[in-house]
Design a protein around this motif. Structure first.
Motif, PDB file in Angstrom:
ATOM      1  N   MET A   1      39.646 -11.877  -1.899  1.00 57.90           N
ATOM      2  CA  MET A   1      40.706 -11.403  -2.807  1.00 57.90           C
ATOM      3  C   MET A   1      40.088 -10.599  -3.955  1.00 57.90           C
ATOM      4  O   MET A   1      39.058 -10.994  -4.495  1.00 57.90           O
ATOM      5  N   ILE A   2      40.762  -9.497  -4.278  1.00 61.30           N
ATOM      6  CA  ILE A   2      40.208  -8.655  -5.343  1.00 61.30           C
ATOM      7  C   ILE A   2      40.808  -9.079  -6.660  1.00 61.30           C
ATOM      8  O   ILE A   2      42.001  -8.956  -6.864  1.00 61.30           O
ATOM      9  N   ARG A   3      39.964  -9.588  -7.557  1.00 59.46           N
ATOM     10  CA  ARG A   3      40.500 -10.098  -8.806  1.00 59.46           C
ATOM     11  C   ARG A   3      40.406  -9.060  -9.906  1.00 59.46           C
ATOM     12  O   ARG A   3      41.271  -8.962 -10.741  1.00 59.46           O
ATOM     13  N   LYS A   4      39.305  -8.292  -9.873  1.00 61.18           N
ATOM     14  CA  LYS A   4      39.095  -7.411 -11.025  1.00 61.18           C
ATOM     15  C   LYS A   4      40.087  -6.269 -11.015  1.00 61.18           C
ATOM     16  O   LYS A   4      40.320  -5.633  -9.982  1.00 61.18           O
ATOM     17  N   PHE A   5      40.663  -6.033 -12.183  1.00 64.54           N
ATOM     18  CA  PHE A   5      41.657  -4.970 -12.341  1.00 64.54           C
ATOM     19  C   PHE A   5      41.081  -3.632 -11.891  1.00 64.54           C
ATOM     20  O   PHE A   5      41.711  -2.876 -11.160  1.00 64.54           O
ATOM     21  N   SER A   6      39.808  -3.380 -12.328  1.00 65.71           N
ATOM     22  CA  SER A   6      39.202  -2.096 -11.997  1.00 65.71           C
ATOM     23  C   SER A   6      39.091  -1.936 -10.486  1.00 65.71           C
ATOM     24  O   SER A   6      39.342  -0.872  -9.942  1.00 65.71           O
ATOM     25  N   ASN A   7      38.738  -3.046  -9.777  1.00 59.46           N
ATOM     26  CA  ASN A   7      38.626  -2.951  -8.324  1.00 59.46           C
ATOM     27  C   ASN A   7      39.965  -2.635  -7.698  1.00 59.46           C
ATOM     28  O   ASN A   7      40.050  -1.870  -6.737  1.00 59.46           O
ATOM     29  N   LYS A   8      41.021  -3.223  -8.283  1.00 64.06           N
ATOM     30  CA  LYS A   8      42.362  -2.971  -7.736  1.00 64.06           C
ATOM     31  C   LYS A   8      42.696  -1.487  -7.861  1.00 64.06           C
ATOM     32  O   LYS A   8      43.197  -0.868  -6.923  1.00 64.06           O
ATOM     33  N   ILE A  10      40.632   1.010  -8.153  1.00 59.35           N
ATOM     34  CA  ILE A  10      39.792   1.814  -7.254  1.00 59.35           C
ATOM     35  C   ILE A  10      40.344   1.739  -5.839  1.00 59.35           C
ATOM     36  O   ILE A  10      40.504   2.747  -5.159  1.00 59.35           O
ATOM     37  N   LEU A  11      40.719   0.527  -5.394  1.00 61.51           N
ATOM     38  CA  LEU A  11      41.232   0.370  -4.040  1.00 61.51           C
ATOM     39  C   LEU A  11      42.516   1.171  -3.868  1.00 61.51           C
ATOM     40  O   LEU A  11      42.703   1.856  -2.863  1.00 61.51           O
ATOM     41  N   ALA A  12      43.398   1.087  -4.898  1.00 60.48           N
ATOM     42  CA  ALA A  12      44.667   1.812  -4.810  1.00 60.48           C
ATOM     43  C   ALA A  12      44.400   3.304  -4.682  1.00 60.48           C
ATOM     44  O   ALA A  12      44.994   3.986  -3.839  1.00 60.48           O
ATOM     45  N   ILE A  13      43.463   3.805  -5.490  1.00 55.68           N
ATOM     46  CA  ILE A  13      43.169   5.238  -5.452  1.00 55.68           C
ATOM     47  C   ILE A  13      42.578   5.624  -4.100  1.00 55.68           C
ATOM     48  O   ILE A  13      42.939   6.633  -3.509  1.00 55.68           O
TER      49      ILE A  13
END
Ligand code: ADP
Length: 644
Positions: A1-8, A10-13
């Motif tokens: 699970m991706i917890r870090k906001f920044s990772n989210k 990046i993944l969305a982009i």
């Protein structure tokens, strides 16, 4: 699970980039494919049409030539029941130069007239051919045509021309000329009788060569059907009907062309595992010119383009991923910074600050966070200060409680001691047997105890007065020397008894001569109280040695007094405290040294009333010096507001 906001983010982009890239790629590829398909189909159609029209004009040309022949024949040849030899000879003589002239202009392979043996006595033919294909026509030798000849397979066109009025043959090999020919034949009727068939031959090899020369993509080729769907020309199936080849599997081509009924069209089909597309064009004589090609050849170019489109799409995706990552960095970096700052602040360091450089709401958020932390720090500091004050107040309260208790103990001691002396010695004085000396000694002791009590009561009264409001000094213009002389006089007498002790104590006074002349406004009683308090303390806390009293000018406006002793001294940390009320410093000789701790408090209050300053310098075991200053007030208007 991706917890870090920044990772989210990046993944969305990444997802958005990939999905957008693929969609754009897919859509543009499809669009491109459709347009390429349409374009190549219309190219195919255009090709077959333009060759078809060429071909058609060739055929028309032959037909026109034959029509010309027909017209000349009709206009020059009159016949009766049968055609006489004479008539034919005349006809020949007239027509041959004419035909030759036209032939030179129009250039068929051959042209001829064959008379029907039913109406012409002698089997008669007139035929010319361009033997060397150089535009020089030679007359062929006349030969007889009989009914048997005319029914042979080679002369099917004769039968067809009589039957239909005109006909085009399929290509056939003509032995006499060693050539592949196609023939157009037309019947010449006169009064319902078929007198002759006229026609023209075309060298099919020439046509074939023209068609074979045409290359289309890699393997595309032309073929021609006649109106019965016999292959007039095909690289493989020549002289066959479409129904008879490959077990009739191409029948659908015939059906489709017949069904659509248009002059031109496109048919898509499968051959083996290969997808193919063909275009056709109907010539005016009923023949059909076709061109076929494997679809993949058309799309080969498309596949190449698809490769580039794919490449560009992937490039685009990569580009948008990079841009996306950069953007997400610019978003997540300040957020990371905010989180980090809050974490550090939560761990207790409120001095931490964010330094977000993006010029947007995040920067504003950072500034607000900084402001919030600053405020929080100030509030916490205030809370701490208040807490400290409370602690101090509590300590003070406890201290004063202690002081009060010790004051009461001291007080009772200080009162009891002289009282006991008074009671004891007064009782002794009642003895009748006492000598004069004894009576005087006891009386002195009683009176000294009374004095001690009085001075204690004075001190208590003074301090309670000071507690209830400012005590007023009673200023009067006087010579300072009058007070100093009095003090020195008293203490010189007082010290007489200390001089002869086992451990003697001496008193010295040092009054600067200029001081003796000074006259100014001061409260004589209170100044005396200050000085005697200090000298009495010095006596109290000094066992032997000297006590020095000194008065000199401090500066133009102030006098300095000090009392120096060689007594027990005061610890550094106690030097401030001793001026507090009821404050007594713990020491070994407590029992011996009396006092309730009010003297120095009174001194400090009084010096302050004088607008002067008091302080002490002392070293434990060596002695102490108590200093104080008072202003030299010569102008009564200066009383009160003067500050040092
Ligand atoms: P006390 O009645 O106890 O003398 P003071 O207010 O006069 O009360 O003095 C307070 C304390 O200061 C004394 O208890 C003593 O410990 C210290 N003290 C005052 N004067 C001297 C001095 N000359 N030498 C040493 N200690 C002194």
């Amino acid at each position: 699970m991706i917890r870090k906001f920044s990772n989210k983010i990046i993944l969305a982009i990444l997802l958005i980039s990939v999905v957008t890239g693929l969609s754009i790629g897919y859509i543009s590829l499809n669009k491109y494919k459709t347009s390429v398909t349409q374009e190549s189909y219309s190219r195919l159609r255009y090709l077959v049409e333009s060759y078809g029209k060429d071909f058609d004009s060739h055929i028309k040309f032959v037909e026109q030539y034959t029509a010309l022949l027909h017209a000349i024949t009709t206009s020059t040849f009159k016949i009766g029941e049968t055609v006489s030899d004479q008539q034919i000879d005349n006809y020949e003589n007239r027509i041959i130069p004419l035909l030759n002239e036209i032939a030179v202009q129009l250039h068929p392979v051959s042209y001829w007239i064959i008379f029907n043996p039913d109406y012409v006595k002698r089997g008669h033919t007139i035929s010319f051919w361009d033997k060397n294909n150089n535009g020089h026509y030679e007359r062929e030798k006349e030969y007889n045509v009989n009914h048997r000849d005319l029914k042979s397979k080679d002369m099917q066109w004769w039968v067809d021309a009589l039957k239909n009025g005109s006909t085009w043959t399929n290509p056939y090999y003509w032995d006499n000329w060693d050539a592949n020919l196609i023939t157009y034949a037309q019947t010449y009727y006169d009064k319902g009788r078929a007198i002759a068939v006229l026609g023209s031959d075309i060298n099919f090899n020439n046509l074939k060569k023209d068609i074979e020369k045409i290359t289309l993509y890699k393997t595309g080729y032309f073929w021609i059907f006649n109106d019965q769907f016999d292959f007039i020309y095909h690289p493989k199936y020549i002289n066959n009907n479409i129904i008879n080849i490959e077990s009739g599997k191409f029948r659908f081509i015939k059906d489709s062309i017949v069904q659509v009924g248009k002059q031109t069209g496109i048919i898509e089909y499968e051959l083996g595992k290969q997808e193919k597309v063909m275009a056709y064009y109907k010539l005016h004589n009923g023949w059909i010119l076709c061109v076929g090609i494997p679809k993949e050849e058309i799309f080969e170019e498309l596949n190449k383009s698809a490769f580039y489109i794919g490449l560009i799409t992937i490039g685009g995706i990569l580009f948008s991923i990079i841009v996306g990552l950069l953007i997400s960095k610019s978003i997540t970096k300040p957020i990371d910074q905010l989180v980090k700052t809050i974490r550090i602040a939560a761990e207790g360091n409120l001095k931490v600050k964010t330094n977000i450089t993006t010029n947007d709401e995040l920067k504003e958020l950072g500034n607000y966070l900084n402001y919030f932390l600053e405020k929080l720090e100030i509030n916490i500091q205030e809370l701490k200060d208040n807490e400290q004050k409370l602690i101090e107040a509590k300590n003070k309260a406890e201290e004063s409680e202690k002081l009060k208790a010790s004051f009461l103990a001291n007080m009772s001691h200080e009162i009891r001691t002289p009282m006991n002396a008074i009671v004891g010695f007064t009782w002794l004085l009642q003895e009748e047997t006492l000598s004069k000396q004894e009576i005087s000694y006891y009386t002195t002791l009683v009176s000294s105890s009374c004095n001690n009590l009085l001075s204690l009561i004075d001190d208590i009264l003074d301090i309670s007065k000071m507690e209830n409001g400012p005590v007023k000094l009673n200023y009067s213009l006087d010579k300072i020397s009058s007070l100093l002389d009095e003090i020195v006089f008293i203490y010189n007498i007082e010290f007489e008894k200390y001089k002869h002790k086992e451990t003697p104590l001496h008193f010295y006074s040092l009054i600067d001569p200029e001081i003796n002349l000074l006259t100014f406004y001061f409260d004589k009683l209170r100044l005396k109280q200050i000085i005697t308090n200090l000298i009495n303390n010095a006596i109290k806390y000094t066992n032997s040695g000297t006590i020095t009293f000194r008065c000199k000018k401090y500066n133009e406006n102030y006098l300095l007094f000090y009392v120096r002793d060689t007594g027990i001294g005061i610890k550094k940390e106690d030097q401030e405290l001793i001026f507090d009320r009821f404050r007594k410093v713990e020491n070994k000789n407590r029992e011996v040294i009396g006092g309730v701790g009010l003297g120095l408090a009174i001194v400090r209050e009084l010096v302050a009333l004088f607008k002067g300053k008091v302080w002490v310098e002392s070293e434990i075991g060596k002695g102490s010096t108590f200093y104080f200053t008072i202003p030299i007030i010569t102008n009564p208007e200066d009383i009160g507001p003067m500050e040092q």
